[in-house]
Design a protein around this motif. Structure first.
Motif, PDB file in Angstrom:
ATOM      1  N   UNK A 361       0.843  -1.182   0.000  1.00  0.00           N
ATOM      2  CA  UNK A 361       0.000   0.000   0.000  1.00  0.00           C
ATOM      3  C   UNK A 361       0.884   1.239   0.000  1.00  0.00           C
ATOM      4  N   UNK A 362       0.343   2.419  -0.345  1.00  0.00           N
ATOM      5  CA  UNK A 362       1.160   3.623  -0.460  1.00  0.00           C
ATOM      6  C   UNK A 362       1.819   4.024   0.851  1.00  0.00           C
ATOM      7  N   UNK A 363       3.036   4.538   0.733  1.00  0.00           N
ATOM      8  CA  UNK A 363       3.767   5.098   1.870  1.00  0.00           C
ATOM      9  C   UNK A 363       4.417   6.404   1.442  1.00  0.00           C
ATOM     10  N   UNK A 364       4.684   7.298   2.383  1.00  0.00           N
ATOM     11  CA  UNK A 364       5.367   8.548   2.027  1.00  0.00           C
ATOM     12  C   UNK A 364       6.749   8.273   1.440  1.00  0.00           C
ATOM     13  N   UNK A 365       7.136   9.080   0.477  1.00  0.00           N
ATOM     14  CA  UNK A 365       8.444   8.894  -0.149  1.00  0.00           C
ATOM     15  C   UNK A 365       9.466   9.875   0.405  1.00  0.00           C
ATOM     16  N   UNK A 379      14.096   7.156   2.269  1.00  0.00           N
ATOM     17  CA  UNK A 379      13.332   6.250   1.418  1.00  0.00           C
ATOM     18  C   UNK A 379      13.030   6.939   0.095  1.00  0.00           C
ATOM     19  N   UNK A 380      13.045   6.160  -0.999  1.00  0.00           N
ATOM     20  CA  UNK A 380      12.598   6.664  -2.288  1.00  0.00           C
ATOM     21  C   UNK A 380      11.726   5.610  -2.941  1.00  0.00           C
ATOM     22  N   UNK A 435      14.303   2.739  -5.037  1.00  0.00           N
ATOM     23  CA  UNK A 435      13.790   2.163  -6.262  1.00  0.00           C
ATOM     24  C   UNK A 435      14.840   1.364  -7.002  1.00  0.00           C
ATOM     25  N   UNK A 436      14.386   0.642  -8.000  1.00  0.00           N
ATOM     26  CA  UNK A 436      15.266  -0.217  -8.790  1.00  0.00           C
ATOM     27  C   UNK A 436      15.616   0.428 -10.123  1.00  0.00           C
TER      28      UNK A 436
END
Length: 802
Positions: A361-365, A379-380, A435-436
């Motif tokens: 689910x969405x999380x703050x970036x 976090x990104x 991210x990847x």
């Protein structure tokens, strides 16, 4: 890129942070305690001045307030006032968009107050997809005006806080822990003017916690006695179109208000006593009751779909620990598309499905964290604007999910990122901290999404749907380490330019690449994509639908057999399949069969979209055409023996003795004895006013939906005609049709297929659907139906109502 060891785990264990975050007026001090580090309570226990136990019958819109002996009212428009098993007796189930409770509470409160309730959240409230500072939170409970009252609030990222008007101004204590999901917790908010503080208590499976902020000693609470007490919805509504999007999807039990400041030890002891006998939240309390869709004659019963609300593309179909897992785009809070989650279904046979907690689910970036708006940092690509589609692979007992992340600006917006799980049931996932692949890595790509993975030897391949200046395309990446760095391939994925393969779209979505057979000694593969945008649209040609190419693969490039694609379905209405190998190693695909109804109808129904019946994919004899047939395990849905008619010669229409809207039909035809049009009629009402005709005519499959529904807001009540390759599929001699209320899956000769939506709405005297008639059809001559079998089918499991 290797994964950091301190990755956040989703979604069961909220992070602990030794800070408290304040909203509203500044205060002098903030302290957090956990476990046994409580400060003793400074006041007596007292009796509640309000208590809601929710022990009324399922469906009752009245909730007795036990102190005043007056009733609170459940707001019911779209769904009923549901009751589920709770901590003690029954609990009140809110649906996330159309049900909440409200009533009057006027007992005077002065310098001390405790608001206390048991609650189990299925999800955090939805919100508009906009930056953090523009969010519109919801509330667990509130009684508030502009200058008085209190609010126990929560936002779309699971952050929550207690705000109260004390000492002439607003004071807020914000919890440093995300609110737990899928479990019963006891939450208590305390105004303690005597001690000079606000407290926020959480009692859950991980132990008691308390957050505190100071307020002026002796300060008085200003009560909003003229405002209603509301449970399950925020004070400020957020709407988009016809939808309220920021209510709560939860179960409530034993809600109380006290006129004293209750202490932590007492609250924790009450939690321990209650949780010992509580029903499991996910398995019982957060289930959708049979009452919600009891009168729904359109909702499918044996097709895979979530328990309620909005769904879209399935993806990541994977066999892990002897079970199939299917993930899908989901809004858990209503029949609208906001803040995408990954829903989760599991099955042992690809037919009977069980609903599990949402996986992602969405999380703050990171950008928001650097702004100081939320806790943490570093976090990104966490998907603050939504977790979109992707793929899942299982390697040595660990499942790896690669998905599209969309954020509010910054890196990986969009991008591809990763999460992993070693659970047998894939319930707990750990996201990578970064991210990847970033969209900006290939400079010529305007947009991309929806990774799809496979392994050959020691090399992992990933293709990603992309948008370039010339239209839809694919990006291709490889790696030797699935948790490591991915490298963009030096050559395009296809030997034919994407501009020659596209059908006028803006972007290709949901790519699939699978080996499907051998032809003339060569391994043959199929590439499936779903072009959207630009000239491609839902309701006019070229239609939004999945297309495919067959061809060969040399380990680095796909050589299509032709430039312009073939249509996956004979008629549009089904798209974006997810694929896994079935019990015998054959590829099995399940796609989305989307709605042809208005937003208002989706709101009225309380759900939107369903998944297709599972299809087996194989290569036809020409070596260039994908064949599709129903998965053999669908026969497990059959209830008893079929009703059979043999040797029926039809001119016009022939009514079958069998009827139903939850049926399987196998109609076999003598291809040497047919009219110019021949096929079936489905969903026929007693007066013939509702009818759907399905037939073959001169190289085309036709579905005439112009009279499918007389009372439904149907966007596509038209006749649809799709080209039929008789050389590849053979003249239609077998119509194999699955009818499930408003969805149909059609297979011709166990080779060609399509799925679509019909909406028969005629009801009989008993309130059930009356448009259940079935007929054989022939025009332009007589058609000989050699045998027709009709089975009644059972509902497929706990993810749909029986």
């Amino acid at each position: 890129m290797t994964e950091h060891r301190d990755t956040p785990t989703i979604p069961r264990l909220p992070r602990l942070d030794r800070r408290v975050f304040l909203q509203g007026a500044a205060v002098s001090a903030a302290v957090i305690t956990t476990g046994a580090l409580f400060r003793p309570a400074a006041s007596a226990t007292g009796d509640p001045v309000l208590r809601l136990s929710y022990d009324q019958p399922n469906g009752s819109a009245a909730i007795l307030e036990e102190v005043s002996r007056t009733n609170f009212t459940v707001r019911t428009v779209n769904n009923p006032a549901e009751r589920v098993p709770g901590v003690r007796g029954s609990a009140f189930r809110t649906d996330g968009f159309s049900t909440w409770a409200t009533g009057q509470f006027t007992t005077p409160l002065t310098s001390q107050m405790t608001v206390q309730t048991w609650v189990a959240l299925e999800s955090y409230p939805s919100d508009a997809e906009q930056p953090y500072t523009s969010l519109t939170p919801s509330s667990i409970m509130h009684q508030r005006t502009d200058d008085s009252g209190f609010d126990l609030a929560i936002n779309t990222f699971g952050e929550w806080w207690f705000t109260a008007h004390v000492g002439g101004q607003w004071h807020t204590v914000k919890a440093p822990w995300l609110f737990p999901l899928y479990e019963w917790v006891q939450v208590s908010a305390v105004v303690d003017g005597a001690a000079g503080e606000l407290r926020l208590h959480l009692d859950d499976a991980r132990g008691p916690k308390v957050a505190r902020v100071a307020v002026p000693a002796g300060a008085r609470f200003r009560q909003a006695a003229g405002a209603p007490l509301v449970i399950g919805k925020g004070r400020q509504d957020l709407t988009t179109g016809v939808f309220l999007v920021n209510a709560l999807n939860a179960a409530y039990d034993d809600t109380r208000i006290y006129d004293v400041a209750r202490g932590a030890n007492l609250l924790t002891s009450e939690y321990a006593a209650g949780i010992a006998g509580a029903s499991p939240a996910h398995d019982v309390a957060l289930q959708v009751t049979d009452l919600r869709f009891a009168d729904d004659i359109l909702r499918p019963r044996y097709h895979a779909m979530p328990p309620a609300n909005w769904t879209n593309e399935p993806h990541g179909l994977v066999l892990h620990d002897c079970k199939y897992h299917m993930f899908y785009q989901r809004t858990p809070n209503g029949p609208f598309k906001w803040q995408m989650h990954w829903g989760h279904l599991t099955s042992t046979d690809l037919v009977h499905w069980t609903n599990l907690p949402d996986a992602l689910y969405p999380e703050p970036n990171d950008r928001e964290a650097r702004m100081g708006a939320v806790a943490g940092g570093g976090l990104t690509g966490q998907g603050s604007k939504g977790i979109w589609s992707g793929d899942v692979v299982s390697v040595d007992g660990t499942a790896h999910a690669f998905f599209t992340t969309v954020n509010f600006g910054g890196p990986y917006d969009p991008g591809i990122t990763r999460a992993s799980s070693s659970d047998a049931d894939l319930v707990t996932w750990t996201k990578a901290r970064t991210g990847v692949i970033d969209k900006n890595a290939p400079a010529h790509v305007a947009d991309f999404r929806d990774p799809y993975l496979w392994q050959e030897g020691s090399t992992w391949h990933m293709i990603i749907g992309a948008a370039t200046g010339g239209g839809g395309a694919l990006e291709h990446y490889t790696t030797q380490d699935i948790q490591g760095q991915w490298t963009r391939a030096s050559s395009p994925f296809c030997t034919i330019p994407f501009t020659s393969m596209d059908i006028g779209s803006a972007i290709w979505e949901m790519p699939v690449f699978e080996k499907i057979g051998v032809h003339q000694g060569q391994d043959k593969y199929v590439l499936v994509v779903s072009p959207i945008g630009r000239s491609v649209s839902k309701l006019a040609p070229p239609y939004t639908r999945s297309v495919y190419w067959t061809g060969t693969w040399n380990g680095s490039q796909f050589a299509p057999d032709y430039a312009q694609p073939k249509m996956l379905d004979l008629i549009h209405g089904h798209l974006s399949p997810t694929v896994a190998r079935g019990p015998d190693g054959t590829p099995v695909a399940i796609g989305i069969v989307d709605e042809r109804s208005s937003s208002q109808m989706q709101l009225d129904l309380g759900w939107a979209h369903t998944f297709s019946a599972p299809r087996e994919w194989f290569l036809l004899a020409d070596g260039r055409t994908l064949g599709q047939r129903p998965l053999a395990q669908l026969t497990t849905l059959r209830a008893g023996t079929p009703q059979t008619e043999s040797g029926v010669a039809v001119t016009g229409e022939h009514r079958l003795a069998a009827a139903g809207n939850q049926v399987e039909i196998v109609a076999q035809v003598d291809p040497a004895a047919t009219g110019t049009r021949y096929g079936l009629c489905l969903g026929v009402s007693p007066d013939g006013g509702e009818i759907t005709r399905l037939y073959y005519e001169g190289g085309h499959i036709v579905i005439d939906k112009s009279r499918s529904s007389r009372n439904f807001d149907n966007e596509e009540a038209v006749l649809l005609r799709g080209a039929y390759d008789e050389a590849a599929f053979g003249k239609p001699r077998k119509f194999h049709v699955f009818v499930d209320h408003s969805v149909i899956d059609v297979f011709i000769n166990d080779a060609a297929a399509f799925s679509n939506r019909i909406y028969p709405t005629t009801r009989g005297a008993d309130g059930r659907s009356a448009s259940t008639g079935l007929r054989l059809y022939s025009e332009g001559g007589t058609t000989r139906f050699t045998q027709v079998d009709v089975w009644q089918l059972q509902a497929a499991g706990p993810s749909t109502p029986s």
